[in-house]
Design a protein around this motif. Structure first.
Motif, PDB file in Angstrom:
ATOM      1  N   GLN A 148      -5.365  -1.176   9.528  1.00 56.00           N
ATOM      2  CA  GLN A 148      -6.311  -0.478   8.657  1.00 56.00           C
ATOM      3  C   GLN A 148      -5.565   0.371   7.634  1.00 56.00           C
ATOM      4  N   LYS A 149      -4.471   1.010   8.046  1.00 55.08           N
ATOM      5  CA  LYS A 149      -3.633   1.778   7.112  1.00 55.08           C
ATOM      6  C   LYS A 149      -3.073   0.866   6.027  1.00 55.08           C
ATOM      7  N   ARG A 150      -2.604  -0.323   6.427  1.00 59.58           N
ATOM      8  CA  ARG A 150      -2.053  -1.265   5.461  1.00 59.58           C
ATOM      9  C   ARG A 150      -3.129  -1.711   4.469  1.00 59.58           C
ATOM     10  N   LEU A 151      -4.321  -2.010   4.986  1.00 59.44           N
ATOM     11  CA  LEU A 151      -5.409  -2.439   4.117  1.00 59.44           C
ATOM     12  C   LEU A 151      -5.793  -1.346   3.121  1.00 59.44           C
ATOM     13  N   ALA A 152      -5.839  -0.099   3.567  1.00 56.22           N
ATOM     14  CA  ALA A 152      -6.143   1.016   2.664  1.00 56.22           C
ATOM     15  C   ALA A 152      -5.057   1.153   1.598  1.00 56.22           C
ATOM     16  N   SER A 153      -3.802   0.951   1.993  1.00 60.65           N
ATOM     17  CA  SER A 153      -2.704   1.020   1.023  1.00 60.65           C
ATOM     18  C   SER A 153      -2.808  -0.087  -0.016  1.00 60.65           C
ATOM     19  N   VAL A 154      -3.154  -1.292   0.431  1.00 57.38           N
ATOM     20  CA  VAL A 154      -3.348  -2.407  -0.505  1.00 57.38           C
ATOM     21  C   VAL A 154      -4.500  -2.078  -1.449  1.00 57.38           C
ATOM     22  N   ALA A 155      -5.584  -1.548  -0.907  1.00 58.90           N
ATOM     23  CA  ALA A 155      -6.733  -1.185  -1.741  1.00 58.90           C
ATOM     24  C   ALA A 155      -6.333  -0.156  -2.792  1.00 58.90           C
ATOM     25  N   ILE A 156      -5.524   0.830  -2.419  1.00 65.04           N
ATOM     26  CA  ILE A 156      -5.067   1.846  -3.374  1.00 65.04           C
ATOM     27  C   ILE A 156      -4.260   1.191  -4.485  1.00 65.04           C
ATOM     28  N   THR A 157      -3.354   0.304  -4.129  1.00 63.66           N
ATOM     29  CA  THR A 157      -2.539  -0.378  -5.127  1.00 63.66           C
ATOM     30  C   THR A 157      -3.415  -1.186  -6.084  1.00 63.66           C
ATOM     31  N   GLU A 158      -4.366  -1.906  -5.529  1.00 66.66           N
ATOM     32  CA  GLU A 158      -5.245  -2.730  -6.363  1.00 66.66           C
ATOM     33  C   GLU A 158      -6.151  -1.874  -7.245  1.00 66.66           C
ATOM     34  N   LEU A 159      -6.604  -0.747  -6.732  1.00 68.43           N
ATOM     35  CA  LEU A 159      -7.407   0.170  -7.545  1.00 68.43           C
ATOM     36  C   LEU A 159      -6.588   0.731  -8.708  1.00 68.43           C
ATOM     37  N   GLN A 160      -5.333   1.071  -8.449  1.00 75.65           N
ATOM     38  CA  GLN A 160      -4.470   1.551  -9.528  1.00 75.65           C
ATOM     39  C   GLN A 160      -4.301   0.468 -10.592  1.00 75.65           C
ATOM     40  N   THR A 161      -4.098  -0.756 -10.156  1.00 79.21           N
ATOM     41  CA  THR A 161      -3.948  -1.864 -11.096  1.00 79.21           C
ATOM     42  C   THR A 161      -5.225  -2.055 -11.912  1.00 79.21           C
ATOM     43  N   ALA A 162      -6.361  -2.064 -11.248  1.00 79.07           N
ATOM     44  CA  ALA A 162      -7.637  -2.233 -11.945  1.00 79.07           C
ATOM     45  C   ALA A 162      -7.875  -1.103 -12.937  1.00 79.07           C
ATOM     46  N   GLN A 163      -7.509   0.112 -12.551  1.00 81.25           N
ATOM     47  CA  GLN A 163      -7.688   1.257 -13.447  1.00 81.25           C
ATOM     48  C   GLN A 163      -6.846   1.095 -14.709  1.00 81.25           C
ATOM     49  N   MET A 164      -5.628   0.634 -14.555  1.00 79.48           N
ATOM     50  CA  MET A 164      -4.764   0.447 -15.737  1.00 79.48           C
ATOM     51  C   MET A 164      -5.344  -0.611 -16.675  1.00 79.48           C
ATOM     52  N   TRP A 165      -5.837  -1.717 -16.105  1.00 79.28           N
ATOM     53  CA  TRP A 165      -6.437  -2.757 -16.941  1.00 79.28           C
ATOM     54  C   TRP A 165      -7.721  -2.252 -17.598  1.00 79.28           C
ATOM     55  N   ALA A 166      -8.506  -1.468 -16.880  1.00 83.25           N
ATOM     56  CA  ALA A 166      -9.748  -0.921 -17.442  1.00 83.25           C
ATOM     57  C   ALA A 166      -9.442   0.005 -18.610  1.00 83.25           C
ATOM     58  N   VAL A 167      -8.440   0.846 -18.480  1.00 85.75           N
ATOM     59  CA  VAL A 167      -8.061   1.733 -19.579  1.00 85.75           C
ATOM     60  C   VAL A 167      -7.550   0.913 -20.765  1.00 85.75           C
ATOM     61  N   LYS A 168      -6.783  -0.116 -20.478  1.00 85.21           N
ATOM     62  CA  LYS A 168      -6.296  -0.992 -21.553  1.00 85.21           C
ATOM     63  C   LYS A 168      -7.483  -1.601 -22.299  1.00 85.21           C
ATOM     64  N   ALA A 169      -8.490  -2.069 -21.563  1.00 81.53           N
ATOM     65  CA  ALA A 169      -9.669  -2.643 -22.187  1.00 81.53           C
ATOM     66  C   ALA A 169     -10.423  -1.609 -23.038  1.00 81.53           C
ATOM     67  N   LEU A 170     -10.527  -0.389 -22.504  1.00 76.59           N
ATOM     68  CA  LEU A 170     -11.237   0.664 -23.244  1.00 76.59           C
ATOM     69  C   LEU A 170     -10.527   1.074 -24.527  1.00 76.59           C
ATOM     70  N   THR A 171      -9.221   0.952 -24.541  1.00 71.56           N
ATOM     71  CA  THR A 171      -8.440   1.433 -25.697  1.00 71.56           C
ATOM     72  C   THR A 171      -7.946   0.302 -26.596  1.00 71.56           C
ATOM     73  N   TRP A 172      -8.336  -0.949 -26.292  1.00 71.37           N
ATOM     74  CA  TRP A 172      -7.871  -2.117 -27.056  1.00 71.37           C
ATOM     75  C   TRP A 172      -8.298  -2.016 -28.521  1.00 71.37           C
ATOM     76  N   LYS A 173      -7.339  -2.313 -29.389  1.00 74.93           N
ATOM     77  CA  LYS A 173      -7.602  -2.364 -30.836  1.00 74.93           C
ATOM     78  C   LYS A 173      -7.081  -3.700 -31.361  1.00 74.93           C
ATOM     79  N   ASP A 174      -7.921  -4.432 -32.074  1.00 72.09           N
ATOM     80  CA  ASP A 174      -7.489  -5.692 -32.709  1.00 72.09           C
ATOM     81  C   ASP A 174      -6.845  -5.402 -34.051  1.00 72.09           C
TER      82      ASP A 174
END
Length: 77
Positions: A51-77
């Protein structure tokens, strides 16, 4: 006036780093920070190594998703 200490999730998403001062970016980061805090609290409270490992994986994936979400919000063509 002292600044409040950031939570683990707030530090993990870099809540205070928002050079453009975007409200959308701040809101996005705050939502992800809350989810990361939830998983961090679970990780700290549980006894199961898996369960600790799964929570750690979830944290890593949430950080990744957050970075992509910010990139999408700030994207300029």
């Amino acid at each position: 006036m002292p600044t409040p200490e950031l939570t683990y999730g707030e530090r993990a998403v870099g809540l205070t780093f928002n050079p453009g001062g975007s409200g959308e970016v701040a809101d996005c980061k705050l939502h992800f920070a809350k989810l990361i805090d939830q998983q961090n609290e679970l990780r700290a409270a549980c006894a199961s190594p898996e369960q600790k490992r799964l929570a750690s994986v979830a944290i890593t994936e949430l950080q990744t998703a957050q970075m992509w979400a910010v990139k999408a919000l700030t994207w300029k063509d």
